[in-house]
Design an enzyme around this catalytic site. Sequence first.
Site, mmCIF file in Angstrom:
data_model
loop_
_atom_site.group_PDB
_atom_site.id
_atom_site.type_symbol
_atom_site.label_atom_id
_atom_site.label_comp_id
_atom_site.label_asym_id
_atom_site.label_seq_id
_atom_site.Cartn_x
_atom_site.Cartn_y
_atom_site.Cartn_z
ATOM 1 N N ARG A 151 0.858 -1.179 0.000
ATOM 2 C CA ARG A 151 0.000 0.000 0.000
ATOM 3 C C ARG A 151 0.898 1.233 0.000
ATOM 4 N NH1 ARG A 151 -2.122 -3.606 3.882
ATOM 5 N NH2 ARG A 151 -4.274 -4.279 3.488
ATOM 6 N N LYS A 176 -1.830 -2.191 7.726
ATOM 7 C CA LYS A 176 -3.231 -1.996 8.095
ATOM 8 C C LYS A 176 -3.642 -3.074 9.096
ATOM 9 C CE LYS A 176 -7.776 -1.481 5.886
ATOM 10 N NZ LYS A 176 -8.495 -1.541 4.585
ATOM 11 N N HIS A 282 -3.267 2.280 -5.355
ATOM 12 C CA HIS A 282 -3.723 0.942 -4.985
ATOM 13 C C HIS A 282 -3.827 0.018 -6.200
ATOM 14 C CE1 HIS A 282 -4.737 -0.797 -1.149
ATOM 15 N NE2 HIS A 282 -5.730 -1.487 -1.675
ATOM 16 N N ARG A 285 -1.074 -2.473 -6.327
ATOM 17 C CA ARG A 285 -1.287 -3.610 -5.405
ATOM 18 C C ARG A 285 -2.271 -4.606 -6.012
ATOM 19 N NH1 ARG A 285 -1.356 -5.222 0.184
ATOM 20 N NH2 ARG A 285 -3.436 -5.796 0.950
ATOM 21 N N HIS A 308 -4.059 -10.179 3.965
ATOM 22 C CA HIS A 308 -5.502 -10.305 4.179
ATOM 23 C C HIS A 308 -5.778 -11.310 5.291
ATOM 24 C CE1 HIS A 308 -6.426 -8.977 -0.237
ATOM 25 N NE2 HIS A 308 -6.196 -7.954 0.566
ATOM 26 N N TYR A 317 -9.840 -11.003 -6.619
ATOM 27 C CA TYR A 317 -8.942 -10.915 -7.768
ATOM 28 C C TYR A 317 -9.179 -12.033 -8.781
ATOM 29 C CZ TYR A 317 -6.615 -7.497 -4.873
ATOM 30 O OH TYR A 317 -6.356 -6.397 -4.092
#
Length: 340
Positions: A151, A176, A282, A285, A308, A317
């Site tokens: 990120r 994050k 983003h 990414r 994640h 994705y």
Amino acid sequence: MSNFNSPSENKSIFRPQSKRLMDQVREVLRYHHYALRTEESYIKWILAFIRFNNKRHPNELGKADIEAFLSDMALNKNYSASSQNLAMNAIVFLYKKVLDMPVAENISAARSKKPVRIPVVLSKGEVVELLKHMRGVRGLMARLMYGGGLRVLEVSRLRVQDIDFANGYLMIRDSKGGNERKTPLAATVVTDLKLQLEKARAFFEKDLAAGEANVYLPGALAKKYPKAASSWEWQYVFPSKNLSVDPRDGEIRRHHLNESGIQKSIREAKQKANINKRVTSHTLRHSFATHLLEAGTNIRVVQKLLGHKDVKTTEIYTHVLQENMDGVISPLERLEGLNE
């Protein structure tokens, strides 16, 4: 309505000394070492909650008022589920950590149903064209973002000790959700990255000589390791050119480069490359994840590289994989006599 775990879950209640409510919120957030962006976000949602309830003090409000506010976000304001959860977290923090008041466990608000958008992904050729138009430090940051799925804040916050040249990976520590993960360091950026470290070292040596070597440390590390803020390994890889005052404590520090610079550079490169898609920081990414899956990388590996918590987040994705289109022929091509 689910809540995220608080980084201060196991800490005892801290009693703020300020008289004004929002000053108390800031005081408690900083005591528990929340990130500055989390502080800004929580304050935003707490103020929104108070204004929604006609500026009544939160100690006069209850379960029905919280539900009404969160439902309004979903039904009238069209906020996403993630924004709704963030607002809920801020309100729970306010009651539990600041006001020391219980919060009902069965809060039931209307859920946001804003559709999840399929991410925009660049083809490999488009990535090449985009990166060709990015030079210098911003170009290096962009290559790291695509090469490791970082990120924009993660690449901005990289520290010297986060780079493992010997084993070929980056350690993402300030991610994050506060989690750590490893991600690949592409061999093609090693030379430029070492040159960048030399530039960062020059800033550090200058600050050290002037007695101004100081960098922000997360959590309680500043108290635990008082000399760490002036040590080389904790310095940012991409330091700002100027010293600045930290709004949290008034300390003068050398911060990292502002992420707005890389975002602007990506927009400019997109225009120069004539890419007719909405491209943001983003997007690199998203492209990293999709290209790995196209190359046959296991989705669980991609999940881990992206950081994640749930593989369902990574599964989005699979909807944009280029390989899914390879055998598809448009029905328009099957029409006969159209161009006769």
